[in-house]
Design a protein around this motif. Structure first.
Motif, PDB file in Angstrom:
ATOM      1  N   SER A 196       0.839  -1.208   0.000  1.00  0.00           N
ATOM      2  CA  SER A 196       0.000   0.000   0.000  1.00  0.00           C
ATOM      3  C   SER A 196       0.873   1.256   0.000  1.00  0.00           C
ATOM      4  O   SER A 196       0.400   2.350  -0.292  1.00  0.00           O
ATOM      5  CB  SER A 196      -0.952   0.020   1.202  1.00  0.00           C
ATOM      6  OG  SER A 196      -0.261   0.285   2.412  1.00  0.00           O
ATOM      7  N   GLY A 252      -0.533 -12.698   3.573  1.00  0.00           N
ATOM      8  CA  GLY A 252      -1.826 -12.134   3.206  1.00  0.00           C
ATOM      9  C   GLY A 252      -2.152 -12.241   1.735  1.00  0.00           C
ATOM     10  O   GLY A 252      -3.200 -11.751   1.298  1.00  0.00           O
ATOM     11  N   SER A 255      -3.819  -9.618  -2.112  1.00  0.00           N
ATOM     12  CA  SER A 255      -4.759  -8.657  -1.512  1.00  0.00           C
ATOM     13  C   SER A 255      -4.208  -8.093  -0.212  1.00  0.00           C
ATOM     14  O   SER A 255      -4.341  -6.901   0.072  1.00  0.00           O
ATOM     15  CB  SER A 255      -6.122  -9.308  -1.289  1.00  0.00           C
ATOM     16  OG  SER A 255      -6.005 -10.420  -0.400  1.00  0.00           O
ATOM     17  N   GLY A 256      -3.571  -8.948   0.585  1.00  0.00           N
ATOM     18  CA  GLY A 256      -2.972  -8.469   1.825  1.00  0.00           C
ATOM     19  C   GLY A 256      -1.819  -7.523   1.567  1.00  0.00           C
ATOM     20  O   GLY A 256      -1.696  -6.481   2.217  1.00  0.00           O
ATOM     21  N   LEU A 258      -1.388  -5.582  -0.872  1.00  0.00           N
ATOM     22  CA  LEU A 258      -1.897  -4.291  -1.342  1.00  0.00           C
ATOM     23  C   LEU A 258      -2.487  -3.457  -0.201  1.00  0.00           C
ATOM     24  O   LEU A 258      -2.573  -2.237  -0.299  1.00  0.00           O
ATOM     25  CB  LEU A 258      -2.955  -4.505  -2.426  1.00  0.00           C
ATOM     26  CG  LEU A 258      -2.417  -4.939  -3.792  1.00  0.00           C
ATOM     27  CD1 LEU A 258      -3.542  -5.496  -4.654  1.00  0.00           C
ATOM     28  CD2 LEU A 258      -1.740  -3.758  -4.491  1.00  0.00           C
ATOM     29  N   GLN A 259      -2.868  -4.102   0.874  1.00  0.00           N
ATOM     30  CA  GLN A 259      -3.452  -3.396   2.024  1.00  0.00           C
ATOM     31  C   GLN A 259      -2.413  -3.036   3.077  1.00  0.00           C
ATOM     32  O   GLN A 259      -2.565  -2.044   3.792  1.00  0.00           O
ATOM     33  CB  GLN A 259      -4.544  -4.263   2.662  1.00  0.00           C
ATOM     34  CG  GLN A 259      -5.753  -4.505   1.767  1.00  0.00           C
ATOM     35  CD  GLN A 259      -6.744  -5.464   2.396  1.00  0.00           C
ATOM     36  OE1 GLN A 259      -6.899  -5.498   3.615  1.00  0.00           O
ATOM     37  NE2 GLN A 259      -7.415  -6.253   1.573  1.00  0.00           N
ATOM     38  N   TYR A 260      -1.364  -3.837   3.185  1.00  0.00           N
ATOM     39  CA  TYR A 260      -0.348  -3.593   4.207  1.00  0.00           C
ATOM     40  C   TYR A 260       0.580  -2.455   3.780  1.00  0.00           C
ATOM     41  O   TYR A 260       1.025  -2.396   2.638  1.00  0.00           O
ATOM     42  CB  TYR A 260       0.505  -4.842   4.436  1.00  0.00           C
ATOM     43  CG  TYR A 260      -0.251  -6.031   4.993  1.00  0.00           C
ATOM     44  CD1 TYR A 260      -1.186  -5.872   6.012  1.00  0.00           C
ATOM     45  CD2 TYR A 260      -0.019  -7.319   4.516  1.00  0.00           C
ATOM     46  CE1 TYR A 260      -1.864  -6.963   6.529  1.00  0.00           C
ATOM     47  CE2 TYR A 260      -0.690  -8.417   5.024  1.00  0.00           C
ATOM     48  CZ  TYR A 260      -1.622  -8.234   6.025  1.00  0.00           C
ATOM     49  OH  TYR A 260      -2.294  -9.318   6.533  1.00  0.00           O
ATOM     50  N   GLY A 261       0.874  -1.567   4.741  1.00  0.00           N
ATOM     51  CA  GLY A 261       1.877  -0.538   4.511  1.00  0.00           C
ATOM     52  C   GLY A 261       3.247  -1.038   4.926  1.00  0.00           C
ATOM     53  O   GLY A 261       3.404  -2.182   5.373  1.00  0.00           O
ATOM     54  N   ASP A 264       3.420  -2.244   8.499  1.00  0.00           N
ATOM     55  CA  ASP A 264       2.699  -3.517   8.622  1.00  0.00           C
ATOM     56  C   ASP A 264       3.567  -4.671   8.147  1.00  0.00           C
ATOM     57  O   ASP A 264       3.585  -5.751   8.750  1.00  0.00           O
ATOM     58  CB  ASP A 264       1.415  -3.492   7.791  1.00  0.00           C
ATOM     59  CG  ASP A 264       0.436  -2.408   8.229  1.00  0.00           C
ATOM     60  OD1 ASP A 264       0.316  -2.195   9.445  1.00  0.00           O
ATOM     61  OD2 ASP A 264      -0.187  -1.785   7.362  1.00  0.00           O
ATOM     62  N   SER A 265       4.279  -4.454   7.034  1.00  0.00           N
ATOM     63  CA  SER A 265       5.112  -5.532   6.490  1.00  0.00           C
ATOM     64  C   SER A 265       6.178  -5.947   7.496  1.00  0.00           C
ATOM     65  O   SER A 265       6.526  -7.132   7.591  1.00  0.00           O
ATOM     66  CB  SER A 265       5.752  -5.102   5.169  1.00  0.00           C
ATOM     67  OG  SER A 265       6.777  -4.147   5.354  1.00  0.00           O
ATOM     68  N   GLN A 411       1.951  -0.685  -8.077  1.00  0.00           N
ATOM     69  CA  GLN A 411       0.847  -1.353  -7.393  1.00  0.00           C
ATOM     70  C   GLN A 411      -0.020  -2.122  -8.393  1.00  0.00           C
ATOM     71  O   GLN A 411      -0.492  -3.224  -8.109  1.00  0.00           O
ATOM     72  CB  GLN A 411       0.018  -0.318  -6.619  1.00  0.00           C
ATOM     73  CG  GLN A 411       0.737   0.205  -5.381  1.00  0.00           C
ATOM     74  CD  GLN A 411       0.025   1.374  -4.731  1.00  0.00           C
ATOM     75  OE1 GLN A 411      -0.603   2.202  -5.395  1.00  0.00           O
ATOM     76  NE2 GLN A 411       0.123   1.467  -3.404  1.00  0.00           N
ATOM     77  N   LYS A 415      -0.751  -6.256  -8.597  1.00  0.00           N
ATOM     78  CA  LYS A 415      -2.044  -6.888  -8.861  1.00  0.00           C
ATOM     79  C   LYS A 415      -1.964  -7.878 -10.014  1.00  0.00           C
ATOM     80  O   LYS A 415      -2.611  -8.932  -9.986  1.00  0.00           O
ATOM     81  CB  LYS A 415      -3.092  -5.815  -9.190  1.00  0.00           C
ATOM     82  CG  LYS A 415      -3.414  -4.854  -8.076  1.00  0.00           C
ATOM     83  CD  LYS A 415      -4.355  -3.753  -8.585  1.00  0.00           C
ATOM     84  CE  LYS A 415      -4.541  -2.648  -7.552  1.00  0.00           C
ATOM     85  NZ  LYS A 415      -5.357  -1.526  -8.078  1.00  0.00           N
TER      86      LYS A 415
END
Length: 439
Positions: A196, A252, A255-256, A258-261, A264-265, A411, A415
């Protein structure tokens, strides 16, 4: 995203020799002087939570040598590019500034807004390898000192996860991919990606491109002297797809990721239990691990250099993010400060506290406070091939804007990593538009 000296001799005669360009003095001796006086306004990115105290310590050490020079540091934070642009446009820039984007430095130099620091060439040449000197040179003139550098050619790994899988830090990219499958089979996804934040993806691509094609071609792509539709870009994207396309081996999944910054990683890889085993990112990962997880150095986390892809002299090239110190005015106080900042002593003040890397080859590895910091920072000063973060060298609308340009397009690649040709076309169209606008 974001990011590299001979010591000062203080008596008037020696100072005059320095100004004349002498490089023969002892690189580790300083003699202070009260003959130099004045004030220096300095705008920087560091705030109370991100380095302001450490830079204040550097200034304090300088003042022991030059007690009559007052350095007024202003902590601007991440808004510095905007604040500086406004000040320059209004004709009232600070005396000095810390700029993390070499593209901005090049633009200001081209516009004639910066003062060359030619008087510091001897000092810098005594303390930095030619590759580092070149990083601050534009149109043949030295305009910037790379004072602080972040090693971005690193991979951080969960030590228990690697032990459980029976693998060791790989030295070659092919071994990395093989080990990743073994790690997954042991029960933990190999990769933790903070997609993300688009810059984490550009950093991955840049390291792959650098280790495949070397610094010279990397710099050509950075300057848009070769197009993003070039076959070399396709090759690097296909290599990157072997990581980001291995969906089942990413914490994740796609999808995970793409959501994790970025943060978060890191916490995903070093939490308990871990959701992933590796993070591809710079030396600042260590600070996030220490502040946000219970993982301990060596037993819980460690790091290794980005694996080589094409053997040769560029196999160990280092990508950096860096703080470039530039000057908008020129006087004896500023010259004294710039030369001091280029010395080993100035770098050591911050290096011994951690969270600091430098290209200064005369800073001994023993200065760094722990084994992991020595492993991540000492190689920077010894690197013979060094490049800036590519996206930092691009116009910001292409290389450093959330959701668009490189960040947004990579990004899209995360995907759908099979669409190499389509991603290349998007990158080239965005780059061409940004370079045409010049911003």
């Amino acid at each position: 995203m974001t990011r590299k000296r001979i010591a000062l001799v203080g008596i008037a005669g020696a100072l005059a020799l320095f100004v004349a360009g002498s490089a023969g003095a002892n690189v580790r001796s300083h003699t202070g002087t009260s003959a130099v006086s004045g004030s220096i306004s300095f705008d920087g990115i560091w705030t109370s939570s991100s380095g302001q105290k450490q830079f204040a310590d550097v200034i304090a050490a300088f003042n022991k040598l030059y007690p009559n020079v007052k350095v007024n540091y202003k902590p601007v934070g991440n808004n510095l590019p905007t604040v500086l642009a406004t000040a320059v446009a209004g004709g009232h820039p600070p005396d000095m500034a810390d700029i993390a984007q070499p593209g901005t430095v090049a633009q200001l130099a081209t516009q004639g807004k910066l003062k060359p620091i030619t008087y510091a060439k001897g000092t810098i040449a005594s303390n930095f390898a030619p590759a580092w000197q070149q990083l601050g040179t534009y149109s043949g003139k030295l305009y910037a000192l790379v004072f602080k550098a972040a090693n971005k050619s690193l991979v951080w790994y969960n030590v228990p996860a690697f032990k459980s899988a029976g693998v060791s830090p790989p030295k070659a990219f092919s071994q990395l991919l093989s080990d990743a499958k073994t790690i997954k089979a042991s029960g933990t996804p190999a990769y933790s990606i903070g997609g993300s934040d688009g810059w984490t993806l550009t950093d991955m691509f840049e390291n792959i491109y650098l280790r495949t094609f070397g610094a010279a071609k990397y710099n050509l792509l950075s300057q848009h002297k070769i197009k993003w539709t070039d076959p070399s870009v396709a090759t690097a994207l296909k290599s990157m797809a072997k990581i980001v396309g291995d969906t089942g081996n990413i914490a994740g999944g796609t999808s995970g990721a793409l959501q994790y910054g970025f943060n978060d990683s890191v916490t995903n890889a070093f939490g308990s239990p871990p959701k992933g085993a590796m993070v591809f990112e710079a030396d600042f990962v260590g600070g996030v691990i220490s502040s946000s997880t219970k993982a301990k150095p060596n037993t819980g986390f460690n790091t290794f250099t980005w694996p080589s892809i094409t053997p040769g002299p560029n196999a160990s090239a280092v990508e950096i993010g860096g703080d470039l110190f530039v000057t908008f005015r020129d006087n004896p106080a500023i010259e004294a400060f710039v030369k001091y900042l280029a010395s080993p002593q100035a770098a050591e003040v911050w290096a011994k506290q951690g969270g600091f890397g430098t290209g200064n080859k005369n800073v001994p590895a023993s200065v760094y406070p722990d084994a992991i910091t020595r492993a991540t920072e000492a190689p920077i000063g010894q690197a013979k091939s060094v490049v800036f973060d590519m996206s930092d060298e691009q116009p910001p609308s292409f290389g450093a804007t959330t959701g668009q340009g490189e960040w947004g397009i990579f990004q899209d690649f995360l995907k759908n990593p099979s669409d190499v040709a389509g991603i290349q076309k998007k990158l080239e169209a965005a780059a061409a538009a940004a370079y045409k606008k010049g911003k």
